[in-house]
Design a protein around this motif. Sequence first.
Motif: not given
Length: 326
Positions: A188-217
Amino acid sequence: MADRTAVLDRKEAPAAPRLPRTGPGALPLGLLRTARPRQWVKNVLVVAAPAAAGELFSRHALAQVGLVFCLFTAAAAAVYLINDARDAEADRAHPTKCRRPVAAGQVPVPLAYAAGGLLAVLAPAAAAVLCTPLTAALLAAYVVMQLAYCVSLKHVLVVDLAVVTTGFLMRAMIGGVALGIPLSRWFLITTGFGALFMVSAKRYSEAVQMTEAARAAGQTERLGATRALLTSYTTGYLRFVWQLAAGVAVLAYCLWAMESGAAAGTGLLPWRQLSMVAFILAILRYAVFADRGTAGEPEDVVLRDRALALIGLVWLAMYGCAVADW
């Protein structure tokens, strides 16, 4: 000179939005696309607990896990339909989500609500009849939690990450619950924190990409319109979350492998302990994409990167040998 100016104006004009498909099969196709077939691969997590326990390959187990997979897919489709109906206006302001069938007008909003509500009721009801009561309760809890996320929880800082992570954890749990398999605390711990790793990495990537795109535009105000919490999280905080989650997942997996390996029989090699190497390499490889801000959907990352896919296959082979006690 006037002709040249007219040519330049035509080149700078924004592209016309893609019109929704029309025709007799457009509506069913739109409903299917809204149910996110590409996301169904996430529901393969229902085999995690039975596979880890070595109880996956009996006829009863395969039938039960296959049924749970279908029911969880229906429940997830219900959430996607209702979510897209609620977010239709916001999705139209998003550079890619504007092409979703509901946002594009291919699927009417009332129909998306109706189809989603029907699936949200039928999936737990079918689980109550065809599976165990605990399986139905877990599936119902997933639907309620995800609908609460669509309505309000996705706007609550940190709670939104916890809800999405818990959805992955429920996928991993429900296969074991359906077959009555005790769930290890390390699992349960491995699965839970592995999922949190992927979820937060996705959110981090989305924040980076959308911030750069919004600033460029020069349109930073659109960032809050597409996903409100991206303006509340900082990239530094999201980086901290995925790094913390990766560390805990690795530690928990190593403790799980060492503990279960010591209790297992004597095979040709200590496969459980050796699988730690592949697991750590997979986390480190995935972290490369997270650090670059390109860790989008987990299944896309794995399928796009051959090295990560190969590491995953090696890990599966090692863990399979450990379960078989070879």
